[in-house]
Every structure is written in C-alpha cells, then in structure tokens.
Design a protein around this motif. Structure first.
Motif, PDB file in Angstrom:
ATOM      1  N   GLU A  32      -7.327   0.860 -21.167  1.00 26.11           N
ATOM      2  CA  GLU A  32      -8.305   1.667 -20.421  1.00 26.11           C
ATOM      3  C   GLU A  32      -9.294   2.332 -21.364  1.00 26.11           C
ATOM      4  O   GLU A  32     -10.503   2.347 -21.090  1.00 26.11           O
ATOM      5  CB  GLU A  32      -7.613   2.722 -19.563  1.00 26.11           C
ATOM      6  CG  GLU A  32      -8.609   3.562 -18.778  1.00 26.11           C
ATOM      7  CD  GLU A  32      -7.983   4.459 -17.724  1.00 26.11           C
ATOM      8  OE1 GLU A  32      -8.757   5.013 -16.903  1.00 26.11           O
ATOM      9  OE2 GLU A  32      -6.752   4.615 -17.728  1.00 26.11           O
ATOM     10  N   ALA A  36     -13.272   1.788 -21.260  1.00 26.33           N
ATOM     11  CA  ALA A  36     -14.143   2.955 -21.045  1.00 26.33           C
ATOM     12  C   ALA A  36     -15.168   3.099 -22.161  1.00 26.33           C
ATOM     13  O   ALA A  36     -16.270   3.615 -21.933  1.00 26.33           O
ATOM     14  CB  ALA A  36     -13.292   4.220 -20.947  1.00 26.33           C
ATOM     15  N   TYR A  62     -14.926   1.286 -14.187  1.00 25.85           N
ATOM     16  CA  TYR A  62     -15.920   1.793 -15.133  1.00 25.85           C
ATOM     17  C   TYR A  62     -17.291   1.151 -14.965  1.00 25.85           C
ATOM     18  O   TYR A  62     -18.149   1.288 -15.826  1.00 25.85           O
ATOM     19  CB  TYR A  62     -15.395   1.635 -16.565  1.00 25.85           C
ATOM     20  CG  TYR A  62     -14.324   2.655 -16.875  1.00 25.85           C
ATOM     21  CD1 TYR A  62     -14.654   3.957 -17.223  1.00 25.85           C
ATOM     22  CD2 TYR A  62     -12.971   2.329 -16.755  1.00 25.85           C
ATOM     23  CE1 TYR A  62     -13.672   4.910 -17.473  1.00 25.85           C
ATOM     24  CE2 TYR A  62     -11.978   3.264 -17.003  1.00 25.85           C
ATOM     25  CZ  TYR A  62     -12.340   4.559 -17.364  1.00 25.85           C
ATOM     26  OH  TYR A  62     -11.345   5.502 -17.598  1.00 25.85           O
TER      27      TYR A  62
END
Length: 293
Positions: A32, A36, A62
């Motif tokens: 993640e 991101a 995202y």
C-alpha cells in the motif's frame, strides 16, 4: 460468480498459502505504501496475478483510471471479481481470467501501461513462473513504465541441515535399500519453515542473485566464491530474499513473514573445511553445486 469451466481447476484445491499471504500485514502495508507513493491518479495499471484483488483495489483507491489484472485460475478470478464488486470498484478494475502470456496474445493488455505490478514469488523466487512473467513484462513495458517490484535480491549461505536434506531423500528402511527412489528428489529447492528449521551456517551469506524483471540476463548462471568459516557436512544452501516495491522492502528473512525460506540441496552432502574456498554455482531454476577450489 462466473461458471467454472475447467475440470482440472474444479478438482484441485486453491493453495492454502493464499490465506497466510493475505494476512501478512507487513507485506500489505509495504504494498500500500508503494502504491500510495507512485501518484497513480489517472494511470493505467497492469497486474499479473490477481489473487483476492487487494493490490488492484489499492491502485483503485489511490486513483488509478484502469486496472487490468490477470488471474489464470478461473475460480480465483471469479472470487476476485465478486470481492471487487462487493467493494464497489468494478468500474475501474477488470479481472482477466487468463495468464499474462495469453492475455497479451489475445490483445487484452495495453502496450506501455503506466505501471506493471506482480507479486508472483515463491520462497526461491523463480517457482511461480518468474521467467515467463519477466518475458511478458518486457513485451508490454515501455521505457516509462514503472515495474513493481523493481528489485529482488536473493541471499544464501552454505549450511548443515540434516532434517531438510532427509526430507528430500530416502535410503535404508526395514533393511531394504530404497535409494533408487531418489531419482524423484527435488534438485532445485523446496520450502523450509523458518520457525521449525534451524540450519547450521557454514559460510557467510552471499548475494546469490539480483532479479530485475526488465533485465533479460537476470537468470544467467551465477558463480560465487565462498569461504567456509567452520568445518562440517554441507547439505546445501538456505536462501531468502528481499523484495523492493520502490523504496519499501518486504523480506522473507523475517520469521513472521508468510514466505518460507528455501533449501537448495546438494546432490550429495559434502564435507567442507574451515578457511577453505569453494565455488558455489547456481542456475536459473535454483539448482546449485559446490566445488572445492
């Protein structure tokens, strides 16, 4: 869910490691964080290996415009589609129930996507189809395509590990010589539990191989000179890896990792002497041999 059409897939179980993988919080957090940090807003993503759909949904979270994710197991693809629908992300994620190779041949994947993501790694790196997947990535990647993971480093050390070696061989039982069955022994590597296995190190740890999906020579044979720092019977090499999703690291050396270590057996155990130099060689399958220098 979609109807399952393949009897072979219907009659086989989905491997249980999928569950331990999906519960690996360190792995999930690193993926993640990497996604991101990539500024994926409005970008096109190709994923190889959908699983339950977590990375694909993270890309969507995202801001990715489109995620095309290949999953060759039709049952898993169907489950992922349902999970993605339940999480209200089906409009920007397409799960393709094919291998990446077949999806490329059928024209399902775009050339020059912004990002290609895959996490098709086993304990010895190459056992989940690394070579074919790397070829597929090079077929569709442009100079501007970001590939995640961008680097995998495999480390190994010579070891004494009677338990691991004996798991892969048989000799006398009940007074009978069964060693002829060893023609079926695994010659490249197999998984060993880091919680249950405790190999005795006989050498320093070496960087056994650097993997880069965009490097066509990443699987060339490797050779390393190693010095035994203690005497003993060498049964093979224990290896682990570090995988980099951008600047974010996931490692199989962590005993809490869902990944196991890998044991690469020698064909025959070899006595090594402290201070002596040896040539450790490896091929693209993870098979090793050891020669005294």
């Amino acid at each position: 869910m979609n109807e399952i059409k393949s009897p072979a897939l219907t009659n086989s179980k989905v491997p249980g490691w999928h569950f331990t993988m999906m519960r690996d919080s360190a792995r999930n957090s690193a993926i993640e964080a990497a996604i991101a940090s990539c500024n994926v807003i409005g970008k096109t993503i190709v994923e190889i290996g959908t699983g339950a759909g977590l990375p694909a949904m993270l890309f969507a979270r995202y801001g990715a415009r489109k995620v095309l994710s290949c999953e060759m197991d039709e049952r898993i693809a169907a489950a992922a589609r349902e999970i993605i629908r339940a999480n209200e992300l089906k409009d920007c994620i397409e799960v393709i129930a094919k291998s990446s190779r077949q999806a490329i041949l059928d024209g399902d994947l775009p050339l020059a996507p912004d990002i290609i993501f895959t996490e098709t790694l086993d304990a010895g790196v190459v056992g989940e189809g690394y070579e074919a997947i790397a070829e597929d990535i090079r077929r569709i990647a442009s100079h501007n395509t970001v590939v995640l993971p961008n680097r995998i480093q495999q480390f190994g050390f010579l070891c004494t590990d009677v338990d691991a070696f004996e798991r892969n061989s048989v000799f006398k039982q009940c007074g009978f010589d069964l060693s002829g069955f060893n023609v079926f022994a695994e010659r490249s590597y197999f998984l060993v539990s880091q919680l249950q296995n405790d190999p005795v190190c006989l050498s320093a740890t070496v960087l056994f191989r650097d993997y880069d999906y965009l490097n066509p020579n990443a699987l060339d044979p490797v050779e390393h000179q190693v010095i035994a720092y203690s005497s003993g019977v060498c049964h093979g090499m224990t290896s682990y890896f570090d995988v980099y999703f951008g600047k974010f690291l996931v490692t199989s050396r962590d005993r809490k990792s869902h990944w196991h270590a890998a044991f690469h057996p020698l064909r025959e155990p070899m006595q090594v002497q402290s201070g002596r130099r040896y040539l450790l060689r490896g091929d693209k399958t993870g098979l090793i041999d050891l020669v005294s220098l």
